[in-house]
Design a protein around this motif. Sequence first.
Motif, PDB file in Angstrom:
ATOM      1  N   ILE A 113       7.946 -39.466  49.124  1.00 35.22           N
ATOM      2  CA  ILE A 113       7.008 -38.627  48.381  1.00 35.22           C
ATOM      3  C   ILE A 113       5.590 -38.987  48.802  1.00 35.22           C
ATOM      4  N   PRO A 114       4.935 -38.147  49.610  1.00 36.01           N
ATOM      5  CA  PRO A 114       3.554 -38.437  50.026  1.00 36.01           C
ATOM      6  C   PRO A 114       2.555 -37.970  48.977  1.00 36.01           C
ATOM      7  N   VAL A 115       1.524 -38.765  48.769  1.00 35.27           N
ATOM      8  CA  VAL A 115       0.478 -38.431  47.807  1.00 35.27           C
ATOM      9  C   VAL A 115      -0.883 -38.664  48.459  1.00 35.27           C
ATOM     10  N   ALA A 116      -1.742 -37.664  48.412  1.00 29.13           N
ATOM     11  CA  ALA A 116      -3.103 -37.812  48.931  1.00 29.13           C
ATOM     12  C   ALA A 116      -3.978 -38.398  47.820  1.00 29.13           C
ATOM     13  N   GLY A 117      -4.469 -39.606  48.053  1.00 30.00           N
ATOM     14  CA  GLY A 117      -5.261 -40.301  47.036  1.00 30.00           C
ATOM     15  C   GLY A 117      -6.726 -39.925  47.091  1.00 30.00           C
ATOM     16  N   ASN A 118      -7.024 -38.665  46.875  1.00 30.69           N
ATOM     17  CA  ASN A 118      -8.406 -38.189  46.956  1.00 30.69           C
ATOM     18  C   ASN A 118      -9.302 -38.909  45.951  1.00 30.69           C
ATOM     19  N   GLY A 119     -10.459 -39.347  46.409  1.00 29.31           N
ATOM     20  CA  GLY A 119     -11.425 -40.022  45.545  1.00 29.31           C
ATOM     21  C   GLY A 119     -11.328 -41.528  45.555  1.00 29.31           C
ATOM     22  N   LEU A 120     -10.223 -42.087  46.043  1.00 27.89           N
ATOM     23  CA  LEU A 120     -10.038 -43.534  45.990  1.00 27.89           C
ATOM     24  C   LEU A 120     -10.869 -44.273  47.032  1.00 27.89           C
ATOM     25  N   VAL A 121     -10.972 -43.706  48.231  1.00 30.13           N
ATOM     26  CA  VAL A 121     -11.801 -44.342  49.263  1.00 30.13           C
ATOM     27  C   VAL A 121     -13.248 -44.416  48.788  1.00 30.13           C
TER      28      VAL A 121
ATOM     29  N   THR B 128      -4.601 -41.012  52.726  1.00 27.00           N
ATOM     30  CA  THR B 128      -5.623 -39.967  52.705  1.00 27.00           C
ATOM     31  C   THR B 128      -4.959 -38.618  52.973  1.00 27.00           C
ATOM     32  N   GLU B 129      -5.689 -37.574  52.682  1.00 31.52           N
ATOM     33  CA  GLU B 129      -5.184 -36.212  52.927  1.00 31.52           C
ATOM     34  C   GLU B 129      -4.808 -36.039  54.397  1.00 31.52           C
ATOM     35  N   PHE B 130      -5.671 -36.540  55.296  1.00 31.62           N
ATOM     36  CA  PHE B 130      -5.416 -36.380  56.729  1.00 31.62           C
ATOM     37  C   PHE B 130      -4.122 -37.069  57.129  1.00 31.62           C
ATOM     38  N   THR B 131      -3.915 -38.288  56.638  1.00 33.84           N
ATOM     39  CA  THR B 131      -2.741 -39.065  57.034  1.00 33.84           C
ATOM     40  C   THR B 131      -1.448 -38.447  56.521  1.00 33.84           C
ATOM     41  N   VAL B 132      -1.374 -38.142  55.225  1.00 36.75           N
ATOM     42  CA  VAL B 132      -0.096 -37.707  54.663  1.00 36.75           C
ATOM     43  C   VAL B 132       0.278 -36.287  55.082  1.00 36.75           C
ATOM     44  N   ARG B 133      -0.680 -35.539  55.615  1.00 35.35           N
ATOM     45  CA  ARG B 133      -0.377 -34.188  56.094  1.00 35.35           C
ATOM     46  C   ARG B 133      -0.205 -34.134  57.617  1.00 35.35           C
ATOM     47  N   SER B 134      -0.269 -35.296  58.273  1.00 34.20           N
ATOM     48  CA  SER B 134      -0.248 -35.315  59.731  1.00 34.20           C
ATOM     49  C   SER B 134       1.172 -35.269  60.290  1.00 34.20           C
ATOM     50  N   GLU B 135       1.278 -34.824  61.526  1.00 37.63           N
ATOM     51  CA  GLU B 135       2.565 -34.823  62.220  1.00 37.63           C
ATOM     52  C   GLU B 135       3.025 -36.257  62.469  1.00 37.63           C
ATOM     53  N   MET B 136       2.091 -37.177  62.706  1.00 36.36           N
ATOM     54  CA  MET B 136       2.459 -38.580  62.901  1.00 36.36           C
ATOM     55  C   MET B 136       3.199 -39.124  61.686  1.00 36.36           C
ATOM     56  N   PHE B 137       2.700 -38.782  60.491  1.00 32.81           N
ATOM     57  CA  PHE B 137       3.367 -39.247  59.281  1.00 32.81           C
ATOM     58  C   PHE B 137       4.753 -38.627  59.154  1.00 32.81           C
ATOM     59  N   ARG B 138       4.866 -37.340  59.416  1.00 35.48           N
ATOM     60  CA  ARG B 138       6.170 -36.683  59.310  1.00 35.48           C
ATOM     61  C   ARG B 138       7.163 -37.291  60.304  1.00 35.48           C
ATOM     62  N   THR B 139       6.685 -37.579  61.506  1.00 28.77           N
ATOM     63  CA  THR B 139       7.546 -38.193  62.515  1.00 28.77           C
ATOM     64  C   THR B 139       7.998 -39.584  62.077  1.00 28.77           C
ATOM     65  N   THR B 140       7.069 -40.359  61.528  1.00 31.89           N
ATOM     66  CA  THR B 140       7.402 -41.705  61.043  1.00 31.89           C
ATOM     67  C   THR B 140       8.437 -41.644  59.935  1.00 31.89           C
ATOM     68  N   ALA B 141       8.260 -40.722  59.011  1.00 26.17           N
ATOM     69  CA  ALA B 141       9.201 -40.585  57.901  1.00 26.17           C
ATOM     70  C   ALA B 141      10.585 -40.189  58.399  1.00 26.17           C
ATOM     71  N   ARG B 142      10.647 -39.252  59.348  1.00 24.50           N
ATOM     72  CA  ARG B 142      11.947 -38.838  59.889  1.00 24.50           C
ATOM     73  C   ARG B 142      12.626 -39.991  60.629  1.00 24.50           C
ATOM     74  N   ARG B 143      11.850 -40.774  61.334  1.00 18.98           N
ATOM     75  CA  ARG B 143      12.411 -41.841  62.161  1.00 18.98           C
ATOM     76  C   ARG B 143      12.944 -42.993  61.324  1.00 18.98           C
ATOM     77  N   TYR B 144      12.219 -43.369  60.286  1.00 18.18           N
ATOM     78  CA  TYR B 144      12.535 -44.610  59.582  1.00 18.18           C
ATOM     79  C   TYR B 144      13.105 -44.421  58.181  1.00 18.18           C
TER      80      TYR B 144
END
Length: 270
Positions: free
Chosen positions: A143-151, A120-136
């Motif tokens: 490449i993060p993609v916000a799947g707007n409309g899918l939910v 979702t937009e909230f998840t892929v733009r969050s600091e938690m996501f950025r931290t996870t990506a840097r860590r792992y």
Amino acid sequence: MHSDPRSPIGIIDSGMGGISIRTALVRAMPHEETIYWADTAHCPYGGKARKEIVQLVRAGVETLLTEGVKIIVVACNTATTAAIATLREEWPEMPFVGLEPAVKPAAETTRSGIIGVLGTEFTVRSEMFRTTARRYASGVRVIPVAGNGLVEAVEQGLEEAPETERLLRGYIEPLLAAGADRLVLACTHFPLLAPQIERIIDGRDMRLIDPAEAIARHTREILAASGLLYEPNGVTTEAPIHHFISTGGAEAAERLRLRAEQYAARLRKR
């Protein structure tokens, strides 16, 4: 926190998405009972502000606590990102299992060095996501993609609709063109779209990463370590009870139950 192993597992989601996690939980712990709380009246969460999401998820926790659950699985990436720290602070005695995008297994198995993350937009733009990506994912292009409309498509039962396929192609084709060979499903609604996604990537070098089984294993480990895993001695014919609660009312709760049965049946056929 209830100390009786017979107490149910609580599951929270904004709507239908947690069905993917619930199914894995039931398969990993077939004797456990579950109570699934869905905030259908306020779904989707992806475009909401953090403060509002925290308030909504808090209401779900309070409902599950009145039902006597022994653990709560926040089966929603957006709700985890926005609220898990607050929940653990406010209810320190209750074990919470949250989700984070499954970047680690994707990064560990990619051959191209490029992975896509559909959330979702909230998840892929969050600091938690950025931290996870840097860590792992050091040395891996994420490449993060916000799947707007899918939910919304999943909530409305439009998985097979032409417009849903167009949305999916618009999100996935650029990832394939960029060389991504792993696609992290960073929203629990998206495994319900797996057949459609697999048709789009058919014959191409991309594998879906769904965290549901890992979450189920982790939940089982927590319950076992705390003596709360229910495993009856000997053979039992008593079937566990699975409840569904929806802020959208009884009709929405029944829709959840039916979709959960359909999803579980689909997985059994695979």
